[in-house]
Design an enzyme around this catalytic site. Sequence first.
Site, short mmCIF file in Angstrom:
data_model
loop_
_atom_site.label_atom_id
_atom_site.label_comp_id
_atom_site.label_asym_id
_atom_site.label_seq_id
_atom_site.Cartn_x
_atom_site.Cartn_y
_atom_site.Cartn_z
N HIS A 72 -32.36 45.88 11.24
CA HIS A 72 -33.49 45.22 10.26
C HIS A 72 -34.32 46.14 9.52
O HIS A 72 -35.14 46.79 10.40
CB HIS A 72 -34.17 44.21 10.85
CG HIS A 72 -33.26 42.75 11.28
ND1 HIS A 72 -33.94 41.51 11.56
CD2 HIS A 72 -32.08 42.68 11.20
CE1 HIS A 72 -33.10 40.68 11.76
NE2 HIS A 72 -31.85 41.25 11.51
N TYR A 202 -42.12 35.61 10.38
CA TYR A 202 -43.14 35.28 11.12
C TYR A 202 -44.13 34.22 10.21
O TYR A 202 -44.37 34.72 9.52
CB TYR A 202 -43.90 36.44 11.43
CG TYR A 202 -43.34 37.37 12.60
CD1 TYR A 202 -43.78 37.46 13.95
CD2 TYR A 202 -42.22 38.04 12.44
CE1 TYR A 202 -43.24 38.07 14.89
CE2 TYR A 202 -41.63 38.92 13.20
CZ TYR A 202 -42.18 39.07 14.66
OH TYR A 202 -41.61 39.79 15.55
N PRO A 291 -44.81 38.52 23.26
CA PRO A 291 -43.31 38.89 22.56
C PRO A 291 -43.90 39.04 21.29
O PRO A 291 -42.61 39.56 20.47
CB PRO A 291 -42.47 37.78 22.94
CG PRO A 291 -43.49 36.63 23.29
CD PRO A 291 -44.59 37.10 23.91
N LYS A 295 -42.60 44.46 21.92
CA LYS A 295 -42.77 45.75 22.50
C LYS A 295 -42.38 45.70 23.62
O LYS A 295 -42.03 46.93 24.58
CB LYS A 295 -44.28 46.14 22.50
CG LYS A 295 -44.72 46.22 21.03
CD LYS A 295 -43.88 47.45 20.49
CE LYS A 295 -44.37 47.33 19.04
NZ LYS A 295 -43.38 48.56 18.14
N TYR A 383 -44.72 48.46 14.19
CA TYR A 383 -43.47 47.46 14.65
C TYR A 383 -42.44 48.05 14.94
O TYR A 383 -41.64 48.07 15.87
CB TYR A 383 -43.29 46.54 13.41
CG TYR A 383 -42.30 45.31 13.72
CD1 TYR A 383 -43.02 44.09 14.02
CD2 TYR A 383 -41.07 45.42 14.02
CE1 TYR A 383 -42.23 42.97 14.47
CE2 TYR A 383 -40.12 44.36 14.28
CZ TYR A 383 -41.05 43.21 14.61
OH TYR A 383 -40.26 42.14 14.89
#
Length: 389
Positions: A72, A202, A291, A295, A383
Amino acid sequence: MQIQVGIVGAGPAGLMLSHLLHQHGVDSVVIDTRSREEIEGTIRAGVLEQSSVDLMTETGVGDRVRQLGMVHEGIELRFCGRGHRIDFTDLTGGRGVTIYPQHEVLKDLIAKRLADGGDIRFGVSGVQVKGITGDAPTIGFTQDGVEQELTCGLVAGCDGSRTMTRYLIPSPEPRQDHFRQYPFAWFGILAEAPRSSDELIYAHHRNGFALISTRSATVQRHYLQVEPNDNVHDWSDDRIWQELRTRVDGAEIKEGPIFSKSVLPFRSFVCEPMQHGRLFLAGDAAHTVPPTGAKGMNLAIADVHVLSRAMTRFFAAGVRTALDAYTDTALPRVWRAQHFSWWMTSMLHRMPEASGFDLNRQIAELDTVTRSRAGRTLLAENYVGTPFD
């Protein structure tokens, strides 16, 4: 049995540590109370940072990740009925993340260790670790009805969030436990359906957070923010799909039969220090993150990357400098991950008794992050993760 490193726990931290030590000629034994079938059959999501994938590839356990993992190059933050893409490739110099479930990582590591002649003891009981402040700590356990004992040069506590090794470090001194329980949980589903999106979504909504994720081309993983005491039986399939559609507010959701439902509690935890005598903690035994920031498994891999090199130096030259500095070396990354996970969580989730002020403040923060290249870069760099070195 004499062994250089005894490893308690056959999760990502323990298996990766054993694998990395083997690469440098250090022998180890891994023990776990679970069977191999239990370990490989525990279904968990997985987002691998670029550095985690690179390390797996460099050390010979990256073939299936490269073949089956989904790279991704960004995520979408969705709020107020609009999606805003965070372009990892553009913002981080070509880095990204790979969607690859944790249980598949475990299958890869177990297969590689056994192929290399590694010693993994599944299904043991009565585990006891003694003498960690001496020169020859021991790990006692029972396997197939026979009591056994390992005499170790060093011990690694990699036994997850339900750890027993963490409590071998005396408290309150030197052990300090930093803990935060969040006032909500995630309701997770697995569904037989095509992908709703090519990248993770998200979503912030006044009803609560939602995450549109994926497992494969035909199996999808989605999450809803719920109350901590919610029960899976409270949520019918129709209610789940309706709430997902509401919270993503205009994004397309492709539905299908739901075959798994679970409620996941939210917490943050850090144990400091991550070592005592000849015991060294890694992974969830030392820290837990929400979550939201993806990580958990990456921190475990980062821990043992540091720890394996320190242990190798100790056995090669008898030098403890890197071992003694393990906590100081590993903890800054752990706290950066804690901050990022907390930031993503607080920015996207509805807090109990949130007022109009709170909701609008979150929207303003999301707007600030997505409008600004500096804001998008901060999120993207955290991220995808910083290089291990």
